[in-house]
Design a protein around this motif. Structure first.
Motif, PDB file in Angstrom:
ATOM      1  N   MET A   1      -3.593 -41.565 -33.274  1.00  0.00           N
ATOM      2  CA  MET A   1      -3.240 -42.190 -34.549  1.00  0.00           C
ATOM      3  C   MET A   1      -2.437 -43.470 -34.328  1.00  0.00           C
ATOM      4  O   MET A   1      -2.578 -44.431 -35.093  1.00  0.00           O
TER       5      MET A   1
ATOM      6  N   SER B   1      -3.780 -47.048 -35.893  1.00  0.00           N
ATOM      7  CA  SER B   1      -3.010 -47.486 -37.058  1.00  0.00           C
ATOM      8  C   SER B   1      -3.533 -48.832 -37.546  1.00  0.00           C
ATOM      9  O   SER B   1      -3.873 -49.712 -36.758  1.00  0.00           O
TER      10      SER B   1
ATOM     11  N   GLU C   1      -7.918 -47.642 -41.784  1.00  0.00           N
ATOM     12  CA  GLU C   1      -8.060 -46.384 -42.523  1.00  0.00           C
ATOM     13  C   GLU C   1      -9.400 -45.705 -42.251  1.00  0.00           C
ATOM     14  O   GLU C   1      -9.477 -44.480 -42.180  1.00  0.00           O
TER      15      GLU C   1
ATOM     16  N   VAL D   1      -9.284 -43.760 -38.990  1.00  0.00           N
ATOM     17  CA  VAL D   1      -8.502 -42.531 -39.153  1.00  0.00           C
ATOM     18  C   VAL D   1      -9.332 -41.487 -39.900  1.00  0.00           C
ATOM     19  O   VAL D   1      -9.341 -40.305 -39.536  1.00  0.00           O
TER      20      VAL D   1
ATOM     21  N   TYR E   1     -11.886 -40.101 -37.534  1.00  0.00           N
ATOM     22  CA  TYR E   1     -11.225 -39.214 -36.565  1.00  0.00           C
ATOM     23  C   TYR E   1     -11.008 -37.836 -37.173  1.00  0.00           C
ATOM     24  O   TYR E   1     -11.354 -36.813 -36.576  1.00  0.00           O
TER      25      TYR E   1
END
Length: 127
Positions: free
Chosen positions: A13, A17, A20, A23, A26
Motif C-alpha cells: 500500500m 499510494s 486508487e 489499490v 490489489y
C-alpha cells in the motif's frame, strides 16, 4: 486457508499510494486469491502486488493517451510526422504481463480449467 500478510499488505500500500485504481485492484485480487482452497501465501501476495503496480503503470499510460491521443506529432528538423504514442505500447505490455501473473495465480478461467478436478465417479464402470 491462509489469510493476507498484513505487514506485506502495508508495504504494498505504501508503494501504491496515490493510485486508487491500483489499490482497488490489489484488494480485489487478494479477495479472489484468498478464496482458493490453498489460500494466499507470501509469494502469491507478492504477485498480487506486481499486478497492482502494473495497474498503476496502466493508469499513467491512460493519462498520457488522454492528453496526446493515440498518435503524437513528431518533429525532425523541418519534417513533421505522426507516430504511435509510446504509451500505447506500454499499455499492451502491461496488460500482457498482468494476464501472465493472473494465470500464475490461477484465477483466470483458462488456468482454472487446467487445474485437476480430482476423481469423479460417474458410474460408467458399473455399466
Amino acid at each position: 486457508m491462509r489469510e493476507v500478510n498484513e505487514s506485506l499488505r502495508k508495504a504494498h500500500m505504501d508503494r501504491l499510494s496515490g493510485c486508487e485504481e491500483a489499490v482497488r485492484v490489489y484488494d480485489m485480487v487478494c479477495r479472489v486469491v484468498t478464496r482458493r482452497p490453498e489460500g494466499i501465501d507470501d509469494a502469491a501476495q507478492h504477485l498480487v502486488g506486481q499486478v497492482a503496480e502494473l495497474e498503476m503503470l496502466l493508469e499513467l499510460a491512460r493519462e498520457s493517451i488522454r492528453k496526446t491521443g493515440i498518435t503524437e506529432t513528431f518533429h525532425n528538423g523541418r519534417q513533421r510526422m505522426e507516430r504511435e504514442n509510446r504509451a500505447v505500447g506500454t499499455m499492451q505490455k502491461c496488460i500482457e504481463q498482468q494476464r501472465k501473473l493472473l494465470v500464475e495465480l490461477k484465477i483466470t478461467p483458462g488456468s482454472r480449467r487446467d487445474a485437476p478436478l480430482g476423481f469423479l465417479d460417474d458410474g460408467f464402470d458399473n455399466f
